[in-house]
Design a protein around this motif. Structure first.
Motif, PDB file in Angstrom:
ATOM      1  N   LYS A  18      23.396  26.423  40.726  1.00 59.77           N
ATOM      2  CA  LYS A  18      23.640  27.491  41.698  1.00 59.77           C
ATOM      3  C   LYS A  18      24.937  27.275  42.462  1.00 59.77           C
ATOM      4  N   PHE A  19      25.232  26.020  42.764  1.00 55.55           N
ATOM      5  CA  PHE A  19      26.453  25.729  43.514  1.00 55.55           C
ATOM      6  C   PHE A  19      27.683  26.195  42.743  1.00 55.55           C
ATOM      7  N   PHE A  20      27.708  25.934  41.444  1.00 61.25           N
ATOM      8  CA  PHE A  20      28.866  26.328  40.638  1.00 61.25           C
ATOM      9  C   PHE A  20      28.943  27.850  40.498  1.00 61.25           C
ATOM     10  N   VAL A  21      27.781  28.497  40.460  1.00 64.59           N
ATOM     11  CA  VAL A  21      27.784  29.957  40.406  1.00 64.59           C
ATOM     12  C   VAL A  21      28.375  30.528  41.696  1.00 64.59           C
ATOM     13  N   TYR A  22      27.898  30.003  42.849  1.00 62.49           N
ATOM     14  CA  TYR A  22      28.419  30.465  44.138  1.00 62.49           C
ATOM     15  C   TYR A  22      29.913  30.159  44.272  1.00 62.49           C
ATOM     16  N   LEU A  23      30.307  28.984  43.785  1.00 62.37           N
ATOM     17  CA  LEU A  23      31.716  28.607  43.855  1.00 62.37           C
ATOM     18  C   LEU A  23      32.572  29.549  43.023  1.00 62.37           C
ATOM     19  N   PHE A  24      32.085  29.907  41.860  1.00 61.79           N
ATOM     20  CA  PHE A  24      32.818  30.820  40.986  1.00 61.79           C
ATOM     21  C   PHE A  24      32.961  32.196  41.637  1.00 61.79           C
ATOM     22  N   ALA A  26      32.869  32.817  44.861  1.00 59.17           N
ATOM     23  CA  ALA A  26      33.777  32.677  46.000  1.00 59.17           C
ATOM     24  C   ALA A  26      35.233  32.675  45.549  1.00 59.17           C
ATOM     25  N   LEU A  27      35.508  32.004  44.441  1.00 57.43           N
ATOM     26  CA  LEU A  27      36.879  31.973  43.921  1.00 57.43           C
ATOM     27  C   LEU A  27      37.346  33.367  43.520  1.00 57.43           C
ATOM     28  N   ILE A  28      36.450  34.147  42.929  1.00 57.53           N
ATOM     29  CA  ILE A  28      36.803  35.519  42.546  1.00 57.53           C
ATOM     30  C   ILE A  28      37.103  36.354  43.788  1.00 57.53           C
ATOM     31  N   VAL A  29      36.260  36.200  44.816  1.00 58.26           N
ATOM     32  CA  VAL A  29      36.452  36.962  46.049  1.00 58.26           C
ATOM     33  C   VAL A  29      37.791  36.616  46.694  1.00 58.26           C
ATOM     34  N   TYR A  30      38.090  35.320  46.785  1.00 65.59           N
ATOM     35  CA  TYR A  30      39.341  34.917  47.428  1.00 65.59           C
ATOM     36  C   TYR A  30      40.561  35.277  46.577  1.00 65.59           C
ATOM     37  N   ALA A  31      40.408  35.225  45.262  1.00 69.63           N
ATOM     38  CA  ALA A  31      41.523  35.625  44.399  1.00 69.63           C
ATOM     39  C   ALA A  31      41.830  37.110  44.581  1.00 69.63           C
ATOM     40  N   TYR A  32      40.777  37.911  44.675  1.00 66.52           N
ATOM     41  CA  TYR A  32      40.985  39.343  44.903  1.00 66.52           C
ATOM     42  C   TYR A  32      41.563  39.591  46.298  1.00 66.52           C
ATOM     43  N   GLY A  33      41.047  38.846  47.289  1.00 62.93           N
ATOM     44  CA  GLY A  33      41.576  38.979  48.645  1.00 62.93           C
ATOM     45  C   GLY A  33      43.044  38.597  48.727  1.00 62.93           C
ATOM     46  N   TRP A  34      43.426  37.550  48.011  1.00 62.83           N
ATOM     47  CA  TRP A  34      44.830  37.119  47.965  1.00 62.83           C
ATOM     48  C   TRP A  34      45.712  38.239  47.415  1.00 62.83           C
ATOM     49  N   ARG A  35      45.188  38.914  46.392  1.00 62.34           N
ATOM     50  CA  ARG A  35      45.957  39.997  45.768  1.00 62.34           C
ATOM     51  C   ARG A  35      46.021  41.222  46.674  1.00 62.34           C
ATOM     52  N   VAL A  36      44.892  41.593  47.267  1.00 51.52           N
ATOM     53  CA  VAL A  36      44.847  42.792  48.113  1.00 51.52           C
ATOM     54  C   VAL A  36      45.743  42.641  49.336  1.00 51.52           C
ATOM     55  N   THR A  37      45.739  41.455  49.941  1.00 48.02           N
ATOM     56  CA  THR A  37      46.537  41.236  51.147  1.00 48.02           C
ATOM     57  C   THR A  37      47.986  40.873  50.843  1.00 48.02           C
ATOM     58  N   GLU A  38      48.342  40.834  49.566  1.00 45.96           N
ATOM     59  CA  GLU A  38      49.737  40.621  49.139  1.00 45.96           C
ATOM     60  C   GLU A  38      50.353  39.387  49.787  1.00 45.96           C
ATOM     61  N   ILE A  39      49.666  38.282  49.679  1.00 46.54           N
ATOM     62  CA  ILE A  39      50.147  37.024  50.249  1.00 46.54           C
ATOM     63  C   ILE A  39      51.219  36.430  49.334  1.00 46.54           C
ATOM     64  N   HIS A  40      52.409  36.226  49.897  1.00 44.08           N
ATOM     65  CA  HIS A  40      53.526  35.638  49.149  1.00 44.08           C
ATOM     66  C   HIS A  40      54.139  34.529  49.997  1.00 44.08           C
ATOM     67  N   PRO A  41      53.605  33.322  49.938  1.00 44.75           N
ATOM     68  CA  PRO A  41      54.120  32.234  50.787  1.00 44.75           C
ATOM     69  C   PRO A  41      55.598  31.946  50.584  1.00 44.75           C
ATOM     70  N   THR A  42      56.110  32.183  49.387  1.00 46.87           N
ATOM     71  CA  THR A  42      57.520  31.873  49.131  1.00 46.87           C
ATOM     72  C   THR A  42      58.459  32.728  49.978  1.00 46.87           C
ATOM     73  N   SER A  43      58.000  33.926  50.363  1.00 50.37           N
ATOM     74  CA  SER A  43      58.861  34.797  51.171  1.00 50.37           C
ATOM     75  C   SER A  43      59.112  34.216  52.557  1.00 50.37           C
ATOM     76  N   LEU A  44      58.218  33.330  53.026  1.00 52.68           N
ATOM     77  CA  LEU A  44      58.433  32.694  54.324  1.00 52.68           C
ATOM     78  C   LEU A  44      59.705  31.852  54.317  1.00 52.68           C
ATOM     79  N   ILE A  45      60.000  31.260  53.180  1.00 48.09           N
ATOM     80  CA  ILE A  45      61.202  30.431  53.060  1.00 48.09           C
ATOM     81  C   ILE A  45      62.389  31.259  52.580  1.00 48.09           C
ATOM     82  N   LYS A  46      62.140  32.093  51.574  1.00 49.55           N
ATOM     83  CA  LYS A  46      63.229  32.858  50.973  1.00 49.55           C
ATOM     84  C   LYS A  46      63.858  33.839  51.956  1.00 49.55           C
TER      85      LYS A  46
END
Length: 389
Positions: A18-24, A26-46
């Motif tokens: 169950k832990f690995f299922v929940y982890l998987f 959670a990773l999908i949720v955060y990956a989608y959230g990363w995409r939706v919120t358009e997070i680009h850490p490199t732009s902070l430096i560039k």
């Protein structure tokens, strides 16, 4: 006697399926959230070079000023597709101050060189990009040499608007004694207004929230059907008003009573009434029922029960929460000012809109000093009230 079977060893939660299922998941949720919120850490430096002039100006608040002289000149630029590359800059034939560019046409993001001639020698100034609506965007500092010349590479900023633009150089130098800047005077006036804006809003909120909180306390109101109805009505009102952001209320009251601190007082007072009402009610619900039952047993009226059995137990907490709310309201009044609620926020918003970041830095410094001081004082007062109770 037969020995008891040894129970199987307990498996840690992270070894279960169950832990690995929940982890998987959670990773999908955060990956989608990363995409939706358009997070680009490199732009902070560039793209840091875009915000560097702004940050530099904010860190140089205008506290004192000197009697100064000022020299300004500018060169035209058109926001159009360039027909040719950069050209060499030839010195002017006159001795008048002149600013020239290697190109007079181009697009946002393109690089060109600005060169000044016959300016005041050995002086430091600032270079600005001025768009068609006269908004100045700082391009950095320049220092003239002994002959009054300088050269600096610049980039057409994203703030360029309209066809005709200007690159402006402004040299200033001190010629007299120092005195308190007009910016600091305005800031001091508005920060005092902000303090009293928060104070008046908190005072009105306490005056309304305190009596309403008794109607929103479950342990006092749910003994009869009528009281229960009042309890749910008051609590619902608290929740509805707390759900509306003070910023929205400030816009409403600015339209209603006009732009100024009164609109800010009303917005913060309404929101604080709901917030304090809920907190006060929870304090009432956590009182010791013993004194209340003892006073009730003597045949006291409900008002007497509240005055002598409830109020002495909650008054210190009411005062502590009131001081804490004042601290919050002073900080919130800064944002309220952005939509016409008065105080230092109104002044800060004007300076930011005019790209006057040195002045904005003065306001931010004043806000930080007041918030820190008020936080310390508020914490001390709450501590004394708690110890006294």
């Amino acid at each position: 006697m037969a020995s008891m079977p040894t129970p199987p060893p307990h498996r840690p939660f992270y070894t279960r399926t169950k832990f690995f299922v929940y982890l998987f998941v959670a990773l999908i949720v955060y990956a989608y959230g990363w995409r939706v919120t358009e997070i680009h850490p490199t732009s902070l430096i560039k793209d840091f070079h875009l915000v560097k002039p702004l940050v530099t100006a904010l860190l140089q608040p205008e506290l004192i000023t000197f009697e100064t002289e000022r020299q300004t000149t500018e060169a035209g630029f058109f926001l159009q597709k360039a027909t040719a590359g950069e050209s060499a800059i030839t010195p002017p034939g006159t001795q008048d101050p002149v600013l020239r560019l290697t190109r007079t046409r181009g697009q946002i993001g393109e690089t060109l060189t600005a060169r000044g001639f016959h300016l005041a020698p050995n002086r430091t100034g600032k270079l600005y990009w001025v768009n068609a609506i006269e908004q100045e965007y700082p391009l950095g500092e320049v220092t003239t040499d002994g002959r009054g010349g300088f050269e600096k590479q610049i980039t057409v900023p994203t703030t360029a608007r309209g066809d005709e633009q200007y690159v402006r150089v402004v040299l200033t130098w001190e010629t007299g004694e120092w005195h308190v800047s007009e910016t600091l005077t305005l800031t001091a006036d508005k920060i005092v207004e902000t303090l009293f804006l928060g104070l008046m809003a908190t005072t009105f909120a306490v005056l309304f929230a305190a009596p309403l909180s008794f109607l929103g306390a479950r342990n006092l109101m749910t003994r009869r059907a009528t009281g229960t109805a009042v309890y749910y009505l008051v609590r619902t009102g608290f929740n509805v008003l707390r759900a509306i952001e003070p910023l929205i209320m400030a816009i409403l009251f600015a339209v209603w009573v006009g732009i100024g601190p009164f609109a800010g007082v009303l917005a913060l007072a309404v929101h604080s009434t709901a917030a304090l009402g809920k907190l006060f009610s929870e304090q009432i619900e956590s009182i010791d029922p013993g004194p209340v039952e003892a006073i009730t047993a003597t045949g006291a009226r409900p008002l007497q029960v509240v005055l002598y059995g409830v109020l002495p137990q909650v008054l210190p907490q009411f005062l502590a929460l009131g001081f804490y709310r004042w601290d919050i309201n002073v900080r919130m009044s800064t944002i309220i000012g952005f939509v016409g609620g008065g105080g230092i926020g109104f002044l800060l918003q004007q300076w930011i809109n005019l790209l006057q970041y040195n002045q904005a830095g003065t306001a931010l410094l004043a806000i930080a000093v007041v918030v820190i001081a008020l936080d310390v004082v508020s914490a001390k007062v709450r501590e004394r009230i708690t110890l006294a109770s």
